[in-house]
Write an enzyme that holds these catalytic residues in place. Structure first.
Site, PDB file in Angstrom:
ATOM      1  N   ARG A  51     -18.785 128.773  68.065  1.00 62.72           N
ATOM      2  CA  ARG A  51     -17.287 128.790  68.020  1.00 62.72           C
ATOM      3  C   ARG A  51     -17.152 127.421  68.683  1.00 62.72           C
ATOM      4  O   ARG A  51     -17.650 126.756  69.637  1.00 62.72           O
ATOM      5  CB  ARG A  51     -16.682 130.014  68.437  1.00 62.72           C
ATOM      6  CG  ARG A  51     -17.337 130.811  69.635  1.00 62.72           C
ATOM      7  CD  ARG A  51     -16.555 130.675  71.044  1.00 62.72           C
ATOM      8  NE  ARG A  51     -15.294 129.942  71.305  1.00 62.72           N
ATOM      9  CZ  ARG A  51     -15.311 128.805  72.103  1.00 62.72           C
ATOM     10  NH1 ARG A  51     -16.785 128.489  72.599  1.00 62.72           N
ATOM     11  NH2 ARG A  51     -14.473 128.128  72.278  1.00 62.72           N
ATOM     12  N   GLY A  52     -15.637 127.205  68.720  1.00 56.50           N
ATOM     13  CA  GLY A  52     -15.146 125.946  69.221  1.00 56.50           C
ATOM     14  C   GLY A  52     -15.396 124.836  68.086  1.00 56.50           C
ATOM     15  O   GLY A  52     -16.277 124.911  67.554  1.00 56.50           O
ATOM     16  N   ALA A  53     -14.161 124.210  67.991  1.00 55.56           N
ATOM     17  CA  ALA A  53     -14.130 123.339  66.890  1.00 55.56           C
ATOM     18  C   ALA A  53     -15.356 122.521  66.597  1.00 55.56           C
ATOM     19  O   ALA A  53     -16.042 122.249  65.416  1.00 55.56           O
ATOM     20  CB  ALA A  53     -12.797 122.648  67.052  1.00 55.56           C
ATOM     21  N   ARG A  94     -14.250 129.353  58.371  1.00 61.36           N
ATOM     22  CA  ARG A  94     -12.962 129.605  59.191  1.00 61.36           C
ATOM     23  C   ARG A  94     -11.864 128.460  58.846  1.00 61.36           C
ATOM     24  O   ARG A  94     -12.237 127.394  58.421  1.00 61.36           O
ATOM     25  CB  ARG A  94     -13.173 129.192  60.845  1.00 61.36           C
ATOM     26  CG  ARG A  94     -14.096 130.618  61.009  1.00 61.36           C
ATOM     27  CD  ARG A  94     -14.288 130.463  62.654  1.00 61.36           C
ATOM     28  NE  ARG A  94     -13.020 130.816  63.481  1.00 61.36           N
ATOM     29  CZ  ARG A  94     -12.680 130.909  64.729  1.00 61.36           C
ATOM     30  NH1 ARG A  94     -14.051 130.415  65.501  1.00 61.36           N
ATOM     31  NH2 ARG A  94     -11.601 131.136  65.321  1.00 61.36           N
ATOM     32  N   GLN A 203     -12.394 134.266  75.318  1.00 58.38           N
ATOM     33  CA  GLN A 203     -13.499 133.043  75.464  1.00 58.38           C
ATOM     34  C   GLN A 203     -13.221 132.562  77.019  1.00 58.38           C
ATOM     35  O   GLN A 203     -13.818 131.853  77.360  1.00 58.38           O
ATOM     36  CB  GLN A 203     -12.793 132.132  74.479  1.00 58.38           C
ATOM     37  CG  GLN A 203     -13.241 132.510  73.063  1.00 58.38           C
ATOM     38  CD  GLN A 203     -12.089 133.081  72.366  1.00 58.38           C
ATOM     39  OE1 GLN A 203     -11.303 133.688  73.117  1.00 58.38           O
ATOM     40  NE2 GLN A 203     -12.055 132.808  71.099  1.00 58.38           N
ATOM     41  N   ASP A 244      -8.006 122.173  67.896  1.00 56.38           N
ATOM     42  CA  ASP A 244      -8.819 122.555  66.752  1.00 56.38           C
ATOM     43  C   ASP A 244      -8.380 121.657  65.695  1.00 56.38           C
ATOM     44  O   ASP A 244      -9.206 121.464  64.571  1.00 56.38           O
ATOM     45  CB  ASP A 244      -8.474 123.832  66.379  1.00 56.38           C
ATOM     46  CG  ASP A 244      -9.408 125.049  67.294  1.00 56.38           C
ATOM     47  OD1 ASP A 244      -8.925 125.354  68.312  1.00 56.38           O
ATOM     48  OD2 ASP A 244     -10.533 125.342  66.953  1.00 56.38           O
ATOM     49  N   ASN A 254      -4.425 124.845  68.804  1.00 55.04           N
ATOM     50  CA  ASN A 254      -5.453 125.204  69.595  1.00 55.04           C
ATOM     51  C   ASN A 254      -5.339 126.643  69.644  1.00 55.04           C
ATOM     52  O   ASN A 254      -4.696 127.355  68.942  1.00 55.04           O
ATOM     53  CB  ASN A 254      -5.463 124.772  71.020  1.00 55.04           C
ATOM     54  CG  ASN A 254      -6.624 124.989  71.727  1.00 55.04           C
ATOM     55  OD1 ASN A 254      -7.780 124.725  71.495  1.00 55.04           O
ATOM     56  ND2 ASN A 254      -6.577 125.421  73.171  1.00 55.04           N
ATOM     57  N   LYS A 255      -6.208 127.388  70.369  1.00 53.95           N
ATOM     58  CA  LYS A 255      -6.396 129.100  70.460  1.00 53.95           C
ATOM     59  C   LYS A 255      -5.029 129.563  70.969  1.00 53.95           C
ATOM     60  O   LYS A 255      -4.166 128.879  71.686  1.00 53.95           O
ATOM     61  CB  LYS A 255      -7.238 129.121  71.674  1.00 53.95           C
ATOM     62  CG  LYS A 255      -7.575 130.666  72.141  1.00 53.95           C
ATOM     63  CD  LYS A 255      -7.707 131.574  70.784  1.00 53.95           C
ATOM     64  CE  LYS A 255      -8.911 130.879  70.010  1.00 53.95           C
ATOM     65  NZ  LYS A 255      -9.154 131.719  68.895  1.00 53.95           N
TER      66      LYS A 255
END
Ligand code: MRU
Length: 353
Positions: A51-53, A94, A203, A244, A254-255
């Site tokens: 995970r993470g862009a 995603r 996270q 992201d 973003n998150k």
């Protein structure tokens, strides 16, 4: 040299495997998974094992190589049909991080070039693997450059706040927001990092706190709802997060929870920075209104980490990302330099296009 804690490794040649650190098990278990099918790669992205862009984009690029291992080198039509299928399939894992589509687009273009130039399928596989390796290596370089460009913004800053995980785990190495902190540490600048735990999947608590502790950077974990109090007490003088997807005007997804941090930072006169590579920009979108926001399963909120914490049948809304408007962002730190002030002309001037 690869390490046990690298989020992504490719092992072998075009017949090799994608080896991922299962981030859902951190911080208690360091376990690697070998993805031998494209379905396993898709599942790993969907379930946030990777995970993470930037990391999603790198994993998907290698996922194309894995997906092509089911076809032989004899039938060009079957090979390119499979290639199209694998690209489409991985793109459905995603929706928000544009790095996924950026990496798959690079792979598509590479395959098309090979086809047009009449390369053998064997040579095409090698060219595709070389492209995935280049995407991986370029991300490593971009992350280091982000740290170098961002560190100047932290002059006189002793406390910073971050959200989610924009560290080495989320990238090829070093991270984006965390790269700025790691570079500060490398330069002898003492920083104390406050880490939002980042509900619902934690996270921040599971990954960022772990990464900072690995590097012996002083870190304090807080619940997301404590950020205002931490700011009010003067504990932080800057907020730095990853992104992201960034629209042409600088609006940044973003998150979930990042937008509220930016609003809080504004209220406390604290600069809010985004750190992201050029692969996170989507200049086809004029503003953040067009950014697709992933909605995830209600179970992540009602039964987080195996314990039921809400009544059976309760209604749940679980957007995984939010969009911070450009006017709340003091600067965007990229591998090419710092965008400041954040507006379309400066975004296009820095990123191109
Ligand atoms: O759902 P996740 O864990 O993939 O979300 C990740 C983030 O929001 C990160 O901040 C972002 O991808 C930047 S990673 C360098």
């Amino acid at each position: 040299m690869t390490k046990q804690t690298d989020s992504i490794q490719w092992i072998g040649d075009t017949a090799g495997q994608l080896d991922l650190l299962d981030q859902t098990l951190l911080p208690t278990t360091l376990k690697r998974i070998e993805c031998e099918t494209v379905e396993t790669v898709w599942e790993a992205i969907k379930m946030l094992r990777v995970r993470g862009a930037p990391a999603i984009g790198i994993a998907a690029a290698y996922g194309v190589i894995v997906g092509l291992q089911t076809v032989d080198d004899e039938n060009e039509t079957a090979f390119y049909e499979r290639f199209d299928h694998v690209l489409t399939y991985l793109a459905e894992s995603r929706p928000t991080a544009v790095n996924l589509f950026w990496a798959l687009d690079r792979m598509r273009k590479c395959g098309q070039q090979q086809k047009e130039s009449g390369s053998s399928l064997l040579a095409t596989r090698s060219a595709l693997l070389a492209e995935a390796v280049a995407i991986h290596e370029q991300d490593r370089q971009m992350c280091h450059a982000i740290g170098k460009h961002g560190v100047g913004l932290l002059e006189g800053v002793s406390g910073v706040l971050t959200h989610c995980n924009a560290g080495g785990l989320a990238t090829a190495e070093y991270g984006t927001a965390l790269s700025v902190f790691f570079t500060a540490q490398d330069e002898g600048h003492d920083l104390h990092v406050y880490v939002d735990e980042t509900r619902p999947l934690l996270q921040g608590a599971r990954l960022t706190a772990w990464e900072l502790m690995q590097r012996k950077i002083p870190a304090t974990l807080i619940c997301d709802s404590m950020a205002a109090q931490v700011m009010r007490e003067g504990r932080v003088q800057a907020v730095v997060t990853g992104a992201d997807r960034i629209a042409a005007n600088g609006d940044s997804a973003n998150k979930i929870g990042t937008y509220s941090l930016a609003v809080l930072a504004k209220a406390h006169n604290i600069p809010f920075y985004i750190a992201a590579p050029s692969s996170t920009f989507d200049l086809s979108l004029p503003t953040g209104d067009g950014i697709p926001i992933e909605e995830r399963d209600a179970i992540e909120i009602t039964n987080g980490f195996g314990k039921q914490t809400a009544p059976d049948g309760v209604n749940v809304y679980n957007p995984a990302f939010d969009v911070t408007p450009a006017d709340l962002i003091a600067a965007i730190i990229t591998e090419k330099g710092v965008i400041n002030p954040v507006n379309e002309a400066n975004v296009r001037g820095m990123i191109g296009g």
